[in-house]
Design a protein around this motif. Structure first.
Motif, PDB file in Angstrom:
ATOM      1  N   GLY A 252      16.682  40.985  -8.827  1.00  0.00           N
ATOM      2  CA  GLY A 252      16.017  40.724  -7.551  1.00  0.00           C
ATOM      3  C   GLY A 252      14.522  40.543  -7.728  1.00  0.00           C
ATOM      4  N   VAL A 253      13.919  41.410  -8.520  1.00  0.00           N
ATOM      5  CA  VAL A 253      12.474  41.333  -8.747  1.00  0.00           C
ATOM      6  C   VAL A 253      12.139  40.047  -9.496  1.00  0.00           C
ATOM      7  CG1 VAL A 253      10.526  42.372  -9.979  1.00  0.00           C
ATOM      8  CG2 VAL A 253      12.095  43.824  -8.696  1.00  0.00           C
ATOM      9  N   ALA A 254      12.934  39.747 -10.522  1.00  0.00           N
ATOM     10  CA  ALA A 254      12.673  38.529 -11.306  1.00  0.00           C
ATOM     11  C   ALA A 254      12.737  37.301 -10.401  1.00  0.00           C
ATOM     12  CB  ALA A 254      13.675  38.417 -12.447  1.00  0.00           C
ATOM     13  N   GLN A 255      13.724  37.293  -9.493  1.00  0.00           N
ATOM     14  CA  GLN A 255      13.879  36.160  -8.579  1.00  0.00           C
ATOM     15  C   GLN A 255      12.673  36.046  -7.639  1.00  0.00           C
ATOM     16  OE1 GLN A 255      17.585  36.278  -6.448  1.00  0.00           O
ATOM     17  NE2 GLN A 255      16.984  34.517  -5.186  1.00  0.00           N
ATOM     18  N   GLU A 256      12.221  37.199  -7.166  1.00  0.00           N
ATOM     19  CA  GLU A 256      11.073  37.215  -6.264  1.00  0.00           C
ATOM     20  C   GLU A 256       9.824  36.682  -6.978  1.00  0.00           C
ATOM     21  OE1 GLU A 256       8.843  40.423  -3.319  1.00  0.00           O
ATOM     22  OE2 GLU A 256      10.501  41.088  -4.577  1.00  0.00           O
ATOM     23  N   VAL A 257       9.640  37.106  -8.225  1.00  0.00           N
ATOM     24  CA  VAL A 257       8.492  36.650  -9.009  1.00  0.00           C
ATOM     25  C   VAL A 257       8.568  35.132  -9.190  1.00  0.00           C
ATOM     26  CG1 VAL A 257       7.412  36.738 -11.307  1.00  0.00           C
ATOM     27  CG2 VAL A 257       8.159  38.862 -10.192  1.00  0.00           C
ATOM     28  N   ARG A 258       9.758  34.622  -9.461  1.00  0.00           N
ATOM     29  CA  ARG A 258       9.923  33.175  -9.644  1.00  0.00           C
ATOM     30  C   ARG A 258       9.653  32.402  -8.357  1.00  0.00           C
ATOM     31  NH1 ARG A 258      11.683  32.700 -14.698  1.00  0.00           N
ATOM     32  NH2 ARG A 258      12.710  34.614 -15.367  1.00  0.00           N
ATOM     33  N   GLU A 259      10.145  32.954  -7.212  1.00  0.00           N
ATOM     34  CA  GLU A 259       9.906  32.285  -5.935  1.00  0.00           C
ATOM     35  C   GLU A 259       8.413  32.214  -5.649  1.00  0.00           C
ATOM     36  OE1 GLU A 259      12.308  34.440  -3.162  1.00  0.00           O
ATOM     37  OE2 GLU A 259      14.147  33.547  -3.977  1.00  0.00           O
ATOM     38  N   VAL A 265       6.044  31.077 -14.328  1.00  0.00           N
ATOM     39  CA  VAL A 265       6.862  32.151 -14.917  1.00  0.00           C
ATOM     40  C   VAL A 265       7.674  31.606 -16.093  1.00  0.00           C
ATOM     41  CG1 VAL A 265       8.539  33.964 -14.421  1.00  0.00           C
ATOM     42  CG2 VAL A 265       7.101  33.059 -12.575  1.00  0.00           C
ATOM     43  N   LEU A 266       7.579  32.256 -17.233  1.00  0.00           N
ATOM     44  CA  LEU A 266       8.382  31.841 -18.388  1.00  0.00           C
ATOM     45  C   LEU A 266       9.865  32.011 -18.069  1.00  0.00           C
ATOM     46  CD1 LEU A 266       6.526  33.365 -21.501  1.00  0.00           C
ATOM     47  CD2 LEU A 266       6.326  31.054 -20.538  1.00  0.00           C
ATOM     48  N   LYS A 267      10.689  31.093 -18.552  1.00  0.00           N
ATOM     49  CA  LYS A 267      12.140  31.195 -18.357  1.00  0.00           C
ATOM     50  C   LYS A 267      12.678  32.434 -19.049  1.00  0.00           C
ATOM     51  CE  LYS A 267      13.154  26.262 -18.095  1.00  0.00           C
ATOM     52  NZ  LYS A 267      12.151  25.664 -19.018  1.00  0.00           N
ATOM     53  N   THR A 268      12.080  32.770 -20.170  1.00  0.00           N
ATOM     54  CA  THR A 268      12.519  33.937 -20.933  1.00  0.00           C
ATOM     55  C   THR A 268      11.956  35.213 -20.319  1.00  0.00           C
ATOM     56  OG1 THR A 268      12.263  32.539 -22.875  1.00  0.00           O
ATOM     57  CG2 THR A 268      12.628  34.893 -23.267  1.00  0.00           C
ATOM     58  N   SER A 269      12.851  36.137 -19.937  1.00  0.00           N
ATOM     59  CA  SER A 269      12.390  37.476 -19.556  1.00  0.00           C
ATOM     60  C   SER A 269      12.565  38.382 -20.770  1.00  0.00           C
ATOM     61  CB  SER A 269      13.238  38.033 -18.410  1.00  0.00           C
ATOM     62  OG  SER A 269      13.099  37.223 -17.271  1.00  0.00           O
ATOM     63  N   ILE A 270      11.759  39.443 -20.818  1.00  0.00           N
ATOM     64  CA  ILE A 270      11.850  40.369 -21.956  1.00  0.00           C
ATOM     65  C   ILE A 270      12.731  41.554 -21.553  1.00  0.00           C
ATOM     66  CG2 ILE A 270      10.571  41.744 -23.630  1.00  0.00           C
ATOM     67  CD1 ILE A 270       9.907  38.659 -23.594  1.00  0.00           C
ATOM     68  N   PRO A 271      13.816  41.774 -22.270  1.00  0.00           N
ATOM     69  CA  PRO A 271      14.711  42.874 -21.901  1.00  0.00           C
ATOM     70  C   PRO A 271      14.087  44.234 -22.213  1.00  0.00           C
ATOM     71  CG  PRO A 271      15.392  41.941 -23.989  1.00  0.00           C
ATOM     72  CD  PRO A 271      14.277  41.065 -23.478  1.00  0.00           C
ATOM     73  N   ARG A 272      14.516  45.228 -21.465  1.00  0.00           N
ATOM     74  CA  ARG A 272      14.168  46.595 -21.833  1.00  0.00           C
ATOM     75  C   ARG A 272      14.957  46.928 -23.094  1.00  0.00           C
ATOM     76  NH1 ARG A 272      11.857  50.948 -19.748  1.00  0.00           N
ATOM     77  NH2 ARG A 272      11.423  50.141 -17.673  1.00  0.00           N
ATOM     78  N   LYS A 304       7.608  30.582 -28.121  1.00  0.00           N
ATOM     79  CA  LYS A 304       7.901  29.154 -28.272  1.00  0.00           C
ATOM     80  C   LYS A 304       7.688  28.415 -26.964  1.00  0.00           C
ATOM     81  CE  LYS A 304      11.747  27.896 -30.069  1.00  0.00           C
ATOM     82  NZ  LYS A 304      13.187  27.988 -30.394  1.00  0.00           N
ATOM     83  N   GLU A 305       8.160  29.040 -25.891  1.00  0.00           N
ATOM     84  CA  GLU A 305       7.997  28.420 -24.577  1.00  0.00           C
ATOM     85  C   GLU A 305       6.517  28.176 -24.267  1.00  0.00           C
ATOM     86  OE1 GLU A 305       9.467  29.482 -20.392  1.00  0.00           O
ATOM     87  OE2 GLU A 305      10.818  30.594 -21.708  1.00  0.00           O
ATOM     88  N   MET A 306       5.712  29.209 -24.537  1.00  0.00           N
ATOM     89  CA  MET A 306       4.273  29.088 -24.276  1.00  0.00           C
ATOM     90  C   MET A 306       3.649  27.972 -25.101  1.00  0.00           C
ATOM     91  SD  MET A 306       2.515  32.784 -24.154  1.00  0.00           S
ATOM     92  CE  MET A 306       1.078  31.936 -24.812  1.00  0.00           C
ATOM     93  N   ALA A 307       4.044  27.941 -26.364  1.00  0.00           N
ATOM     94  CA  ALA A 307       3.462  26.939 -27.275  1.00  0.00           C
ATOM     95  C   ALA A 307       3.909  25.533 -26.875  1.00  0.00           C
ATOM     96  CB  ALA A 307       3.869  27.244 -28.716  1.00  0.00           C
ATOM     97  N   GLU A 308       5.175  25.409 -26.502  1.00  0.00           N
ATOM     98  CA  GLU A 308       5.692  24.083 -26.162  1.00  0.00           C
ATOM     99  C   GLU A 308       5.115  23.558 -24.850  1.00  0.00           C
ATOM    100  OE1 GLU A 308       9.854  24.778 -26.603  1.00  0.00           O
ATOM    101  OE2 GLU A 308       9.700  24.660 -28.790  1.00  0.00           O
ATOM    102  N   ARG A 309       4.873  24.444 -23.921  1.00  0.00           N
ATOM    103  CA  ARG A 309       4.233  24.009 -22.667  1.00  0.00           C
ATOM    104  C   ARG A 309       2.818  23.505 -22.917  1.00  0.00           C
ATOM    105  NH1 ARG A 309       4.751  28.474 -18.056  1.00  0.00           N
ATOM    106  NH2 ARG A 309       6.975  28.425 -17.684  1.00  0.00           N
ATOM    107  N   GLY A 310       2.172  24.065 -23.919  1.00  0.00           N
ATOM    108  CA  GLY A 310       0.805  23.675 -24.245  1.00  0.00           C
ATOM    109  C   GLY A 310      -0.198  24.249 -23.264  1.00  0.00           C
TER     110      GLY A 310
END
Ligand code: ADP
Ligand code: MG
Length: 313
Positions: A252-259, A265-272, A304-310
């Motif tokens: 729910g929180v991740a979705q709210e952050v994306r909205e 927001v990076l597609k990759t979330s970091i797991p606990r 990788k995502e960060m680097a590829e986005r530039g």
């Protein structure tokens, strides 16, 4: 619950520290192989990207994100400098760098104008990664700088004066591709120095209740800095940390952050993950401590995502 390797491979990511060690190992190995097989060569940014990792909340994953994304980028062949700007020196600890009171540190650059190049140390097992550590002396800088002229420009000047920071033309092949500044959990003069020095902001958001609380204040500060001190500053990257796939709250929180923040927001979330939190006690990032763990693979993916986005713009 024991599952076969096939079941694990076909079920997608299960980021669950409670699964059996064997299942976890199998899952990690499969993911690591997939990962290595489709790793494209990483292009270098044309100019050094200076990223400020900030969020005035403590314990949201600023330091963990800084050290692991920095380490991941170094493993991907990029040259990286991390500047520890938190008097606690947690990033320095994670890299196994000495940060006793009085050791050469960010304090010397900010207060005495020493050059960052003279204050940085290489990190064991991570070629291409250098760190300027922070000592507890930095806590005093917040007060000592108050009477100094252009006190909010000290870090910007220090970074811009570094011979390895700049464009390909100006700084050459030896340039840093990324500089990360790990901020303390406050919006004081240290964080202000970082916001004035940075091109981009990376904001880690912990996937928990109240995650967005306090962000308003942070973004107001960013607007203030853009209006008066650093018009080029961009909030380029938001990363959801300590994501627990088993809870509805986290998704729910991740979705709210994306909205709220969309493409930032990076597609990759970091797991606990326990491996992420135990790595610093060995003076390591999770990238070297347990490179096949879900935490390490996620940080690699995020890097990788960060680097590829530039760089933005
Ligand atoms: P901050 O720098 O924002 O204060 P930290 O990066 O120090 O936050 O993280 C706070 C605590 O949470 C630390 O004990 C750290 O080890 C732990 N932690 C951070 N990310 C994770 C994660 N993905 N999984 C488990 N623990 C984590
Ligand atoms: Mg920290």
């Amino acid at each position: 619950m024991i599952r076969t390797a096939g079941e694990i491979a076909s079920s997608g990511p299960v980021l669950d520290d409670e699964s059996t060690p064997l299942a976890r190992m199998v899952e990690d190995t499969i993911r690591a192989r997939k990962e290595a097989a489709n790793r494209p060569p990483m292009p270098r940014p044309h100019s050094t990207r200076v990223l400020v990792v900030a969020n005035q909340k403590g314990g949201v994953g600023k330091t963990t994100t800084t050290v692991n994304i920095a380490a991941a980028l170094a493993q991907l062949g990029q040259s990286v400098l991390v500047i520890d700007l938190d008097p606690q020196g947690n990033a320095s600890t994670a890299f196994g760098i000495d940060h006793q009171r009085g050791a050469p540190s960010t304090y010397d650059a900010l207060v005495d104008g020493e050059s960052l190049a003279d204050l940085s140390s290489p990190v064991a097992d991570l070629p291409r990664l250098d760190v300027v550590p922070a000592t507890i002396d930095l806590a005093g800088a917040e007060i000592e700088l108050v009477s100094v002229v252009a006190r909010e420009n000290r870090l910007r000047r220090a970074i811009n004066a570094h011979p390895r920071v700049g464009s390909a033309e100006a700084a050459g092949d030896d340039r840093y591709d990324y500089v990360f500044v790990d901020c303390p959990p406050s919006l004081g003069l240290l964080t202000l120095n970082a916001l004035v020095a940075g091109d981009e902001m990376l904001i880690p958001i912990q996937a928990e209740y109240y995650a967005l609380e306090g962000l308003g204040q942070l973004l107001e500060t960013v607007e203030m800095v853009k209006a008066h001190l650093n018009p080029g500053l961009v909030v380029s990257t938001i990363v959801v940390t300590m994501y627990d796939a088993r809870t509805r709250l986290a998704s729910g929180v991740a979705q709210e952050v994306r909205e709220h923040f969309g493409d930032q927001v990076l597609k990759t979330s970091i797991p606990r993950s326990v491996r992420v939190s135990e790595a610093p006690s060995y003076g390591q990032t999770v990238m070297t401590y347990d490179p096949a763990s879900s935490g390490a693979l996620s940080y690699l993916e995020a890097a990788k995502e960060m680097a590829e986005r530039g760089a933005p713009r």
